[in-house]
Scaffold this active site. Structure first.
Site, PDB file in Angstrom:
ATOM      1  N   ASP A 237      59.939  26.970 150.556  1.00  0.00           N
ATOM      2  CA  ASP A 237      61.074  26.410 151.302  1.00  0.00           C
ATOM      3  C   ASP A 237      60.754  26.367 152.803  1.00  0.00           C
ATOM      4  OD1 ASP A 237      63.556  25.348 151.683  1.00  0.00           O
ATOM      5  OD2 ASP A 237      64.661  27.203 151.330  1.00  0.00           O
TER       6      ASP A 237
ATOM      7  N   ASN B  54      67.028  18.057 143.469  1.00  0.00           N
ATOM      8  CA  ASN B  54      66.507  17.350 144.658  1.00  0.00           C
ATOM      9  C   ASN B  54      66.671  15.830 144.605  1.00  0.00           C
ATOM     10  OD1 ASN B  54      63.760  19.678 145.154  1.00  0.00           O
ATOM     11  ND2 ASN B  54      65.747  19.623 146.161  1.00  0.00           N
TER      12      ASN B  54
HETATM   13  C1  FPP Z   1      61.772  22.615 150.588  1.00  0.00           C
HETATM   14  O1  FPP Z   1      61.719  22.188 151.886  1.00  0.00           O
HETATM   15  C2  FPP Z   1      60.625  22.217 149.826  1.00  0.00           C
HETATM   16  C3  FPP Z   1      60.655  21.340 148.791  1.00  0.00           C
HETATM   17  C4  FPP Z   1      61.663  20.308 148.558  1.00  0.00           C
HETATM   18  C5  FPP Z   1      59.636  21.447 147.765  1.00  0.00           C
HETATM   19  C6  FPP Z   1      58.261  21.844 148.196  1.00  0.00           C
HETATM   20  C7  FPP Z   1      57.428  20.678 148.494  1.00  0.00           C
HETATM   21  C8  FPP Z   1      56.202  20.756 149.045  1.00  0.00           C
HETATM   22  C9  FPP Z   1      55.544  22.019 149.359  1.00  0.00           C
HETATM   23  C10 FPP Z   1      55.460  19.513 149.421  1.00  0.00           C
HETATM   24  C11 FPP Z   1      55.293  18.541 148.322  1.00  0.00           C
HETATM   25  C12 FPP Z   1      54.421  19.012 147.248  1.00  0.00           C
HETATM   26  C13 FPP Z   1      54.415  18.444 146.017  1.00  0.00           C
HETATM   27  C14 FPP Z   1      53.481  18.947 144.976  1.00  0.00           C
HETATM   28  C15 FPP Z   1      55.301  17.312 145.667  1.00  0.00           C
HETATM   29  P1  FPP Z   1      63.095  21.723 152.494  1.00  0.00           P
HETATM   30  O2  FPP Z   1      63.022  20.258 152.670  1.00  0.00           O
HETATM   31  O3  FPP Z   1      64.244  22.180 151.649  1.00  0.00           O
HETATM   32  O4  FPP Z   1      63.078  22.499 153.855  1.00  0.00           O
HETATM   33  P2  FPP Z   1      64.331  22.844 154.768  1.00  0.00           P
HETATM   34  O5  FPP Z   1      65.153  23.859 154.002  1.00  0.00           O
HETATM   35  O6  FPP Z   1      63.698  23.417 155.980  1.00  0.00           O
HETATM   36  O7  FPP Z   1      65.058  21.559 155.011  1.00  0.00           O
END
Ligand code: FPP
Length: 246
Positions: free
Chosen positions: A18, A66
């Protein structure tokens, strides 16, 4: 190799990656650039944990929740999954790593499904580590999917126990996670490995996923090595717990 440096080590680590969005905002970049930085970090973290000798690693890359994000971001994440599979298949083959993708894969495009199946097939003989990428994954959905399959298979009620149930989960054949790590400061499981994480140890860090580096991994592993896992048993006198109960 870092094997033997910290003991005991978890056999299976699961990570909620995250904080990509906040990382991007901090750098004045788009959310997609944050996800790209997060995807690049996957490669490094796999390499480091492989060097520690961790046998199973599960990374949550996309939740069933998501899909409600802006289309642009969803498409960006799907594109990144494509890229990560391409890159990791090569690296998995070089390093003896078996790649698995967990989740409701049948809801993805045919092209992506074929790519996933091919990656799983190509890496199936990897014996040094199992790398699972959870994509379109939700813990409650996984449980419901298992229940549906059990009913479809007409398993009699008396035949349903934990061992059988495990066999119907996406994680069939994998050990439960010993350690669940969540980066990005939130302290919740958010429907990740809902069944499997019942006895896991948890490690929460405010560090954002793209910044979760080697030093952070060492901190998490050291923290885990100090934990006393009792599984409902009694505290061992002057030392680690014993697995004598739930
Ligand atoms: C959360 O960040 C992360 C995700 C939605 C999933 C993790 C994705 C990756 C590490 C990159 C993509 C990799 C693949 C294999 C598709 P967030 O957007 O919720 O962060 P925030 O809480 O800071 O907004």
């Amino acid at each position: 190799m870092r094997e033997g440096k910290i003991s005991p080590l978890p056999k299976h680590i699961a990570i909620i990656m995250d904080g990509n969005g906040r990382w991007a905002r901090g750098q004045g970049l788009s959310r997609l650039a944050g996800h790209r930085a997060g995807a690049d970090n996957i490669h490094r973290v796999v390499e480091w944990l492989h060097e520690y000798g961790i046998k199973y690693l599960t990374l949550w890359a996309f939740s069933t929740d998501n899909w409600i994000r802006p289309r642009r971001e969803v498409f960006g994440l799907l594109r990144l999954l494509n890229e990560v599979i391409d890159r990791e298949v090569t690296s998995c083959l070089e390093n003896g790593i078996r790649l698995l993708i967990l989740g409701q894969i049948d809801e993805l495009s045919q092209r992506l499904q074929s790519k996933i199946k091919r990656a799983i097939r190509l890496t199936r003989n990897g014996s040094r580590m199992v790398l699972c990428i959870a994509f379109n994954y939700g813990g409650r959905n996984e449980i419901l999917d298992a229940v549906r399959k059990i009913i479809k298979d007409r398993v009699p009620a008396e035949g349903v126990d934990e061992a059988l149930f495990n066999d119907y989960l996406y994680t069939a054949g994998l050990p439960e996670p010993d350690l669940v790590i969540r980066t990005g400061g939130e302290m919740r499981l958010s429907n990740f490995l809902t069944w499997q994480a019942a006895y896991s140890e948890y490690y929460f860090t405010p560090t954002l996923w793209p910044d979760f580096d080697e030093a952070e991994i060492e901190k998490a592993l050291l923290d885990y090595s100090q934990r006393e896992r009792r599984f409902g048993g009694l505290r061992a006198r002057g030392g680690k717990g014993t697995r004598s109960g739930p």
